[in-house]
Design a protein around this motif. Sequence first.
Motif, mmCIF file in Angstrom:
data_model
loop_
_atom_site.group_PDB
_atom_site.id
_atom_site.type_symbol
_atom_site.label_atom_id
_atom_site.label_comp_id
_atom_site.label_asym_id
_atom_site.label_seq_id
_atom_site.Cartn_x
_atom_site.Cartn_y
_atom_site.Cartn_z
ATOM 1 N N CYS A 35 -5.616 8.191 -40.320
ATOM 2 C CA CYS A 35 -4.394 7.482 -40.682
ATOM 3 C C CYS A 35 -4.223 7.641 -42.180
ATOM 4 O O CYS A 35 -5.190 7.472 -42.950
ATOM 5 C CB CYS A 35 -4.478 6.001 -40.290
ATOM 6 S SG CYS A 35 -2.928 5.109 -40.571
ATOM 7 N N HIS A 36 -2.985 7.952 -42.641
ATOM 8 C CA HIS A 36 -2.782 8.205 -44.062
ATOM 9 C C HIS A 36 -1.354 7.856 -44.426
ATOM 10 O O HIS A 36 -0.436 8.026 -43.619
ATOM 11 C CB HIS A 36 -3.058 9.678 -44.385
ATOM 12 C CG HIS A 36 -3.315 9.926 -45.840
ATOM 13 N ND1 HIS A 36 -2.318 9.903 -46.782
ATOM 14 C CD2 HIS A 36 -4.468 10.206 -46.522
ATOM 15 C CE1 HIS A 36 -2.835 10.158 -47.975
ATOM 16 N NE2 HIS A 36 -4.154 10.341 -47.837
ATOM 17 N N GLU A 91 -0.657 2.638 -39.062
ATOM 18 C CA GLU A 91 0.205 3.429 -39.948
ATOM 19 C C GLU A 91 1.248 2.535 -40.605
ATOM 20 O O GLU A 91 1.542 2.683 -41.812
ATOM 21 C CB GLU A 91 0.881 4.526 -39.123
ATOM 22 C CG GLU A 91 1.725 5.481 -39.948
ATOM 23 C CD GLU A 91 0.903 6.339 -40.887
ATOM 24 O OE1 GLU A 91 1.455 6.818 -41.902
ATOM 25 O OE2 GLU A 91 -0.327 6.526 -40.648
ATOM 26 N N GLN A 105 -9.884 11.911 -41.562
ATOM 27 C CA GLN A 105 -8.781 10.993 -41.790
ATOM 28 C C GLN A 105 -7.939 10.878 -40.497
ATOM 29 O O GLN A 105 -7.444 11.868 -39.968
ATOM 30 C CB GLN A 105 -7.904 11.487 -42.941
ATOM 31 C CG GLN A 105 -8.659 11.571 -44.276
ATOM 32 C CD GLN A 105 -7.792 12.030 -45.424
ATOM 33 O OE1 GLN A 105 -6.725 11.436 -45.668
ATOM 34 N NE2 GLN A 105 -8.230 13.086 -46.102
ATOM 35 N N PHE A 126 -5.657 5.603 -46.947
ATOM 36 C CA PHE A 126 -6.050 6.318 -45.733
ATOM 37 C C PHE A 126 -7.098 5.519 -44.985
ATOM 38 O O PHE A 126 -7.693 4.560 -45.509
ATOM 39 C CB PHE A 126 -6.603 7.698 -46.079
ATOM 40 C CG PHE A 126 -7.826 7.638 -46.972
ATOM 41 C CD1 PHE A 126 -9.103 7.479 -46.443
ATOM 42 C CD2 PHE A 126 -7.684 7.735 -48.349
ATOM 43 C CE1 PHE A 126 -10.194 7.413 -47.271
ATOM 44 C CE2 PHE A 126 -8.787 7.670 -49.168
ATOM 45 C CZ PHE A 126 -10.054 7.506 -48.632
ATOM 46 N N ASN A 136 -1.886 14.585 -44.457
ATOM 47 C CA ASN A 136 -3.337 14.614 -44.710
ATOM 48 C C ASN A 136 -4.152 14.190 -43.492
ATOM 49 O O ASN A 136 -5.391 14.221 -43.554
ATOM 50 C CB ASN A 136 -3.687 13.706 -45.888
ATOM 51 C CG ASN A 136 -3.150 14.244 -47.204
ATOM 52 O OD1 ASN A 136 -3.117 15.469 -47.426
ATOM 53 N ND2 ASN A 136 -2.709 13.339 -48.066
ATOM 54 N N ILE A 137 -3.499 13.736 -42.411
ATOM 55 C CA ILE A 137 -4.255 13.319 -41.225
ATOM 56 C C ILE A 137 -4.956 14.544 -40.645
ATOM 57 O O ILE A 137 -4.378 15.624 -40.515
ATOM 58 C CB ILE A 137 -3.312 12.673 -40.193
ATOM 59 C CG1 ILE A 137 -2.711 11.371 -40.759
ATOM 60 C CG2 ILE A 137 -4.048 12.387 -38.897
ATOM 61 C CD1 ILE A 137 -1.682 10.727 -39.857
#
Length: 693
Positions: free
Chosen positions: A128-129, A99, A126, A118, A134-135
């Motif tokens: 990691c973003h 991250e 997903q 991402f 959005n994860i």
Amino acid sequence: MKKLSTKITAMIVIVVVIGMAVLCFLTNSKVTNLAQKNAEESLSEAVKSRVELINEYNNSLRESVVAYGQSGIYWQYIEALKGNQESGNTADELYVLAEKYVQEYKENVYPDRFEGLFVADGDTKQICHSNPENIGNYLREDEDEREALMENLENVSSNSTYFAGMKATANGDGTMVLVNYYPVKNPKTGELIGVVGGGAYTQPLIDILNEQPVDGFENSTYYLLDVNNGTYLFNSEDNSLQGTEVESDMKNAIETAKELQSEEVVTALFEHNGVGYISAELYMPEQGWLFIMKDSQAEVFSESTNISHILILLCIIVAVAIAVITAIVTRIMMKPLPLIAESIARFGTLNLRLTDDIKPLSKRKDEIGNMANALREMAHGIRHAVHQLEDCRNDISGTAHTMGDAMQNLSDSVTNNATVTEELYASIANTNSSVSNVNDAVSNVFNSVDEITEKVDKSDEITDKLLAKSEEIKNGAKNALNVGRVKIEEQKEKIDIAVDGLHAIENINSMVDDILGIAGQTNLLALNASIEAARAGEAGRGFAVVAEEISSLADQSKETAEHIQAIVQDSNQSVENVRSCFQEIINYMEKDILVNFEKFAEASDEYGEQSNQISEAIEAITDSMHQLKAYMQEIVDSADAVAEAADQNEHAVTEIVEKNEVMQSISEQMGDITDTNSKNSNQINEIVEKFEL
């Protein structure tokens, strides 16, 4: 002369206007074509440069995503989530590291370009973003689409990305981003275990494109279309249309691009809503995009239109100037023409005297001078012609009287000649009639001689045939006489042999007597058998029947023998009759037929000699008739020649009569002509007196 000068000026102006119009049309067409060609080339170059900017922007995004995806922390984190410890850090520790890297990379590399970066696992979830909200979301909602995405990533090299196209952001504000995916693989096994990527804003690209104006196309618009989906990627006229379906004219452009698959710029002229446009488009096969740039023809061709207007104005000015100059020059050049026209008008009144104003004009070296000289020469020529006409009038007047006297004498001679010719014609007609009668008589005699000759020829042929037949009869009579004598002797011998053979019938009489004797004896035997059978009684009854039959047979044999004996007697009598008949026939042939044949043979000899004499006489007659026919043919030919000469004389006399009639007519016509000449002479005299020389 004003009307003529006006007409000349008008014609020159019309020719000049037509020439100027043609010149303007050709020049305008050439200028328009050059302007269109330059516009197409400039627009094509603008399209190419903008497509290059788009490709450069995409390439920079790809390079950024590739650099972002090559960090080793991502694959370790994905493996840790799967329970595979590939490093000394736990999954949570690896998440913190990942991250942190995402946020730092986003801030340090194009901070305003990426909407987000991402990391997703092998199921496109997903993990990691750059935007933690959005994860947990999936890159593809449908499972089949997830599998398809991972299959596409399998074929992506380590230095490239998988371009997923342009998509709207998740916040729903209509912002579009360009999405690139990079495959995450386990470097030890090479297995695809996840995907990293990023979505870059399209607005920076639009800003770059807007910063590239094109000279002459300041108001141009451009579009980037998704060929596969049929949607706007961006529209310079209305950016809110991003992601929406294109209009019908853009659909046609997409269909054309799909069909051509050309990587060259295609230009076209078209109309839309009554407005003319020029466009250029370039297909981008790698992305499946179509870039279109267009501008109105009014703007593109404004300079050429201004040039055309200026050219038309110049042509009008030149035409007006030429018309004014032509009118002035024409008036000046045609000023002497009224003097010439006045002189020509005086000629119409038979006044051949030229004024003093004409003489200076004859010194000019132009057409006016030529006309003045021609007018003077014409006046001089007419004067000379009038003098000659006066002389001719005097000659005609003198010769008219002489010709009248001569024509009277000619008429009298023609009349006398006609009288003599008619008498000659009547005499020749009588001669022709007599010749015709003689000719007919000679023809009849010739025909009679011809018929007699033909009959004599036929008689000669018949005589020849009779002679041949007579000779044939004579030879036949002699041969028949000799053969008859031989045949009579031969038949006489055969008759004697035949008659001698008939004497054998007399032997039948002795044989019949023997049969009668046998029949008598048989009858006695039958009688004795009957008697013996009677004696035998019942036992001899069968024998008695046989004896009775034998007796009956003996009686029948006797009757037959007696009948044969009667026939033989008749036959003997007939043989004697035959003998006597044959003897009479032989005597008749020897004493009568042979004697007559001898006389016929002698007569045939005499007939042959007489036929020869007749044939010789007929041959002589035939020769005479042929000679007579030849003489008659000569007479006929002579008569025909005389008749033909008579016909020719009659025809010649007829022609003389006709020619006399023609001469008479000519004589009358010459008299009329003489009278006419006299009248013409008087009229010429009157005309000559009217001229003022």
